[in-house]
Structures are given as C-alpha cells and as structure tokens.
Enzyme design. Sequence first.
Site, PDB file in Angstrom:
ATOM      1  N   HIS A 129      43.679  13.277  46.423  1.00  0.00           N
ATOM      2  CA  HIS A 129      42.229  13.434  46.291  1.00  0.00           C
ATOM      3  C   HIS A 129      41.790  13.965  44.929  1.00  0.00           C
ATOM      4  O   HIS A 129      40.622  14.248  44.718  1.00  0.00           O
ATOM      5  CB  HIS A 129      41.684  14.317  47.411  1.00  0.00           C
ATOM      6  CG  HIS A 129      41.862  13.712  48.782  1.00  0.00           C
ATOM      7  ND1 HIS A 129      41.425  14.312  49.936  1.00  0.00           N
ATOM      8  CD2 HIS A 129      42.430  12.538  49.171  1.00  0.00           C
ATOM      9  CE1 HIS A 129      41.724  13.543  50.981  1.00  0.00           C
ATOM     10  NE2 HIS A 129      42.348  12.481  50.545  1.00  0.00           N
ATOM     11  N   ASP A 135      46.243  14.863  49.925  1.00  0.00           N
ATOM     12  CA  ASP A 135      45.005  15.635  49.746  1.00  0.00           C
ATOM     13  C   ASP A 135      44.867  16.031  48.269  1.00  0.00           C
ATOM     14  O   ASP A 135      45.394  15.333  47.405  1.00  0.00           O
ATOM     15  CB  ASP A 135      45.017  16.852  50.688  1.00  0.00           C
ATOM     16  CG  ASP A 135      43.607  17.265  51.083  1.00  0.00           C
ATOM     17  OD1 ASP A 135      42.794  17.546  50.177  1.00  0.00           O
ATOM     18  OD2 ASP A 135      43.299  17.316  52.283  1.00  0.00           O
TER      19      ASP A 135
END
Length: 393
Positions: free
Chosen positions: A238, A215
């Site tokens: 991310h 993430d």
Amino acid sequence: MIAGAACLMFWLSLLTEVQGTIFDVKKFGAKADGKSDDCKAFASAWKAACSCMTPSTLVIPKGEYMVAQLMFQGPCRAPVTYQLQGTLKAPTVMNKMNSQDGWLAFLDIDGLTVLGGGTFDGQGSAAWASNNCAKTGKCNSLPANLRITKVTNSKIQDITSLNSKLFHMNILGCKNLTLQHITITAPENSLNTDGIHIGRSSGINITDANIQTGDDCVSLGDGSQQVNVEKVTCGPGHGISIGSLGKYRNEQPVVGVTVRNCTLTNTMNGVRVKTWPASPSGVASNMHFEDIIMNNVSNPILIDQEYCPYGQCQTKVPSRIRISDVSFKNIRGTSATELAVKLVCSRGLPCQKVGICDVNLTYNGNGAATSECANVKPTISGKQFPPVCTRTT
Ligand SMILES: *[C@@H]1O[C@H](CO)[C@@H](O)[C@H](O)[C@H]1NC(C)=O
Ligand SMILES: *[C@@H]1O[C@H](CO)[C@@H](O)[C@H](O)[C@H]1NC(C)=O
Ligand SMILES: *[C@@H]1O[C@H](CO)[C@@H](O)[C@H](O)[C@H]1NC(C)=O
Ligand SMILES: *[C@@H]1O[C@H](CO)[C@@H](O)[C@H](O)[C@H]1NC(C)=O
Ligand SMILES: *[C@@H]1O[C@H](CO)[C@@H](O)[C@H](O)[C@H]1NC(C)=O
C-alpha cells in the site's frame, strides 16, 4: 547469579575473541530441528549475554529453529549483538494475543545490534485466512513478527522478515535506531502485514530496504519524529504512509519526516498522509518526500484527510489534524489511475505550506493524468505533469 556465572565462564574461555563474549544458542541446548520448541535455549542464552559486563554476542548459527513467543528483554549491562544466521520459525497458530504482543520482542535495550543475514519467519498464511478485521475494524488479535520497544542507540541490519501474521516490525518508543539493508516479504493478498510501522519514536533511520507486503510498506504513526526513510523499494503493498492519524485521543505530533530516493512499484499508494475525519486535534508537520520513482502506482501522491476505511467514522465532521510544511519534490514515473495527485485537506483546517516541485507522472492508460485538490493552496514550481491544483475546491 547463574547467568552471571555462565557469562564469566564464557568470558574467561574466550578472552581472546575480538567480538566480545560469544553465546551460541546451540551450546544452550537449541536443537535446530525445525520442530522442537527452542525457546528455553534462546531465553537462557539471551539472559547470559544480557547480563554480561562486557560486550557480548548471541549467535544463532545456520539452521531452523522453532520458537514460540519470546521476549529479549533488557536492560543489559553492556551492548549486545544478536547474530542471526539461521531461520527462526513461529508456530502457525498462536492464540490469545493482543496488539501489544509480538511473536518476538526486543524490549528496553540500549546498544543492540541485530545482524547476520538470517530470517524471522512468521508462517502467517493460516493466520491471514482467519483475520476478519475488515469486518470488525479491530486487527489486534495477531502478533507482529518483531516488536521493538524502547530500544535505543541501536542498529538492525541484514536480516529478513518473512510472512508475518500481522505487522512485520512494530517500532515503539525507540530513539536513535538505524535499520539498514532489511528485506521484508509477504504476499500481496496478506492482510495487515505492514512492513515497518513506527510510533512514538525519534531518530529512526531506515535505509536500503526491500519491502513487499499486503499492506503499508513503511507507516508512521503518531509521535514519529525525525524519521528518515531512504533507498527503500516497495511493492506490492500500500506504499509509504504517514498515518493514519486522529483515530485516538492524546496522539502525539508527527514532526520531521524525510522520505528520499525510494522506488514504488505496483503499489496501491505512493507517498501519502492520511488522517481520520472527526478526529481530536493533532499535528503533522515538516514532512518531505523527494526523489521518488513511481512505477504503475495507483495513487502516487496523496493527502487524504477524509480517510475512513470500512465506513467506520463520521465523514461529515472535518479532521482536526493540522497538516503543515509538506513538500513533494522530484517525483516521477507512472500512475495506474488517471488521478495521479490528490490533495484533499480538512475543511476545518486547510493544509498550510505545501510545496510541489518537479512532478512528472504519466497515466498508464489512455489520456492524461489529472489532479484533485481541496482546502490547500500549494506553492508550485518546476515541472508540472499533471498541472496541480488548477481547479481548487
Ligand atoms: C546512535 O546510535 C549509534 C549506534 O547505532 C551510536 O554509535 C551513536 O553514538 C548514537 N548517537 C547518539 C547521538 O547517541
Ligand atoms: C542513515 O543511515 C545510513 C547508513 O548507516 C547513513 O549513511 C545515513 O547518513 C543515515 N542518515 C541519517 C539522516 O542519519
Ligand atoms: C537512489 O539513487 C541512486 C542514485 O541516483 C540510484 O542509483 C538508485 O537506484 C536509487 N535507489 C532507489 C531505491 O530509488
Ligand atoms: C498496474 O496496476 C494495476 C492496478 O494495480 C494492475 O491491475 C496492472 O496489472 C498493473 N500493470 C502492470 C504492467 O503491472
Ligand atoms: C516526463 O516523463 C515522460 C515519461 O517518462 C518523459 O517522456 C518526458 O520527457 C518527461 N517530461 C519532462 C519535462 O521531463
């Protein structure tokens, strides 16, 4: 009383030690066999160190320590150094947790130093498989590896956080905290394993980190102020993100963020600011991204005021987060998609004072990189590849 006496005893016996009084978890009964729960020994050693009148050091020698949920709580009477040389291992299953809980927490401490080269291993793989928040939108039933709350004038350096069940480090309500030379590792497909999340904190300095997760690499939630992110390498994951903002009521402003000299490789996003549509009003200002290298990043430069994962919001109502004073400077490398620069601001509150200077992003595939802009009129200077906001809607 007993902790105080233990402290005095150690202090007298080790008066000549320059590091201050030393508390070794093994002397408090830690087995370090990687199986027996060593929580009790850690809790007693912490209590003794924290109640010491003079600076003290909690030492966790090399070895594997199984510890269940544990809180290192202050206030302490004098600065404490937490010297982690070994590896702490979390139980693979931890039930009945909520987002406020971490596996390990440092809470309410002034003058904490964490160092030593050791590892916090969250053993998250079983937990990731049962994480269903993509469906429910609620991701708070698993523990972060480290919850760092109300920790001030402190430093965390030279440690590794591995395979957390959720966020690796969740920093909340902290002031003047430096994180230096941190390694964070989790696989690309692990859900919600953000590297470092910061909220409602000021004077946070992250420098020299290597973060690979499933993430966000570094994410800054509401109330992040005077945050400095420097020499961080991210990927996979991310990317570096401010937000998401505007999901909840009474969020505090994000003000004063600098992200500099960072490298992102194979991440889903590069540097982004994201806010939810239909949000309460809020502020995000004074945010600067400079000297950033992108290697095959899918959305290298991104402002997204229509952030709406899992389709759980009213996209028709514009975001009321006011974004201003944003700069992107000297950002270069490659984009994994054609759309290298996307600045989509709120229809209700266009972004103000956005500056773009020296951008050189090439598309990894065939053809030229492109940009897309909405509700923003940036000031543009220097190199411009791709040309930014030549077509503004
Ligand atoms: C910030 O924290 C450091 C310890 O990491 C300390 O040496 C320094 O004095 C603190 N700065 C302020 C302004 O309190
Ligand atoms: C952040 O910490 C590093 C390492 O201690 C230091 O060199 C740098 O000056 C700090 N930056 C800020 C803005 O405090
Ligand atoms: C930061 O900048 C220095 C000097 O330009 C460079 O050598 C280093 O690779 C950069 N680090 C990152 C993480 O981009
Ligand atoms: C570039 O990124 C894309 C999308 O994430 C990925 O499919 C591809 O394998 C990456 N290429 C390289 C050379 O890593
Ligand atoms: C932009 O980047 C490409 C590829 O890295 C490089 O070949 C080119 O010279 C750069 N352009 C400028 C104007 O710096």
